[in-house]
Scaffold this motif. Structure first.
Motif, PDB file in Angstrom:
ATOM      1  N   ARG A 155      74.294  35.908  51.518  1.00 21.23           N
ATOM      2  CA  ARG A 155      74.412  34.746  52.429  1.00 21.23           C
ATOM      3  C   ARG A 155      75.218  35.378  53.601  1.00 21.23           C
ATOM      4  N   TYR A 165      70.335  31.304  54.279  1.00 15.26           N
ATOM      5  CA  TYR A 165      71.346  30.877  55.590  1.00 15.26           C
ATOM      6  C   TYR A 165      72.123  29.534  55.627  1.00 15.26           C
ATOM      7  N   CYS A 166      73.381  29.737  55.972  1.00 12.53           N
ATOM      8  CA  CYS A 166      74.286  28.697  55.595  1.00 12.53           C
ATOM      9  C   CYS A 166      75.555  28.810  56.442  1.00 12.53           C
ATOM     10  N   ARG A 167      76.537  27.730  56.427  1.00 13.06           N
ATOM     11  CA  ARG A 167      77.458  27.799  57.128  1.00 13.06           C
ATOM     12  C   ARG A 167      78.380  29.325  57.199  1.00 13.06           C
ATOM     13  N   SER A 169      77.140  32.058  56.689  1.00 16.32           N
ATOM     14  CA  SER A 169      76.424  33.009  57.482  1.00 16.32           C
ATOM     15  C   SER A 169      76.847  32.941  58.969  1.00 16.32           C
ATOM     16  N   PHE A 224      75.588  21.523  58.685  1.00 13.68           N
ATOM     17  CA  PHE A 224      75.073  22.198  57.293  1.00 13.68           C
ATOM     18  C   PHE A 224      75.514  21.528  55.932  1.00 13.68           C
ATOM     19  N   LYS A 227      71.349  21.072  55.536  1.00 12.96           N
ATOM     20  CA  LYS A 227      70.900  21.876  56.404  1.00 12.96           C
ATOM     21  C   LYS A 227      69.477  21.717  56.729  1.00 12.96           C
ATOM     22  N   ARG A 284      69.145  24.796  59.556  1.00 10.97           N
ATOM     23  CA  ARG A 284      68.672  26.000  58.704  1.00 10.97           C
ATOM     24  C   ARG A 284      68.019  26.876  59.672  1.00 10.97           C
TER      25      ARG A 284
END
Length: 306
Positions: A155, A165-167, A169, A224, A227, A284
């Motif tokens: 991540r 992929y996220c907050r 990242s 997110f 996302k 995203r």
């Protein structure tokens, strides 16, 4: 009468028993026992003889003694008093003793001292708060080489469009350069964890980006939550509208601006998203530059996130 089978004990179990320590996996005690992995981590940290090293979770000191050979000083932060005693015993009456400082307690509640490099085999449940404690630490350190649960590590390095992929990242990559260094199998630990691990190198951006991190995180958090939704849909939540309207009214009050009687926060948000061409975009697939542009557009319209 049937024979009672003797309970089988693994070699690791026997070693631990001989040392008189039973590790508490509930607080993430998985001791890295493979010297090749220990050496690999230290090599990737590229230590200098003048470095002060912060080590979190030294355990029984397998990595600590190697760090002490290379660095000027090691500050080790350990929660478990039994392991602190084990570590002190290991360096007692050696030239290393004077170079080791031990902080006893929870690293998240401890004021971190000055250090050049951080090396850690972290309890996995504190991974996220510890990363942000590190990245917001001043003065800047040179780099951190950290062991994480494999999925958490992936991540950290995920790019826009990746499944993970996220907050986490985007926030980490805003403040630092992040590289995945190596995979570490569960059998390299005693006792083995239930998950695979990875080693990551984090190098803070110095100087940091000229941005209010609380504002930034407020925007990213909203984007997110879902996302895969368009931003137009993400900002339609009643809680989000309520928060942004409150912030807008505070902004107007501070700057002696009148709020129109027919003011509608929903329309205001919509117009900002449409003018900046973000209504149909999804978190995203947005990168740091996209979020910078969007934050600037909202702030210019008097909408703030903190």
């Amino acid at each position: 009468m049937p024979k009672v089978k003797a309970e089988k004990k693994s070699r690791q179990h026997q070693e631990v028993k001989n040392q008189g320590i039973m590790f508490n996996t509930g607080i993430g005690q998985h001791i890295l026992k493979n010297p090749l992995v220990v050496n690999g981590i230290i090599e990737k940290a590229a230590l200098r003889p003048t470095d002060v090293v912060l080590e979190v979770g030294p355990g029984t000191g397998n990595m600590t003694v190697k760090l002490l050979e290379k660095a000027k000083k090691v500050v080790a932060c350990e929660l478990d008093c039994r392991l602190v005693a084990e570590l002190q015993k290991r360096v007692q009456c050696t030239p290393m003793q004077a170079k080791l400082q031990i902080l006893v307690g929870d690293v998240l509640k401890t004021d971190l001292p000055f250090f050049d490099v951080c090396v850690a085999n972290l309890p996995y449940q504190i991974s996220s708060p510890f990363v942000f404690k590190l990245l917001l630490h001043r003065p800047f350190f040179r780099c951190a080489v950290l062991m994480f649960q494999r999925e958490f590590a992936m991540r950290l390095v995920a790019k826009p469009g990746d499944k993970l992929y996220c907050r986490l990242s985007i926030n980490t990559q805003l403040l630092a350069r992040v590289d995945h260094l190596m995979k570490v199998g569960k059998n390299n630990f005693c006792p083995p964890p239930k998950v695979e691990s990875s080693v990551v190198r984090i190098e803070p951006k110095n100087p940091p980006p000229p941005i209010n991190f609380q504002e930034w995180d407020g925007l990213v958090r909203i984007a997110f939550v879902r996302k895969n939704k368009t931003l137009g849909a993400a900002f339609k939540s009643a809680a989000v509208e309520q928060l942004l309207e409150k912030n807008y009214r505070i902004h107007c009050s501070v700057h002696n601006m009148d709020v129109p009687a027919d003011f509608n926060i929903c329309k205001k948000i919509e117009s900002v998203l449409q003018e900046a061409d973000f209504s149909e975009k999804r978190a995203r697939s947005m990168d740091i530059d996209d979020f910078m542009v969007l934050l600037h557009a909202f702030n210019s319209a008097g909408i703030h996130f903190s």
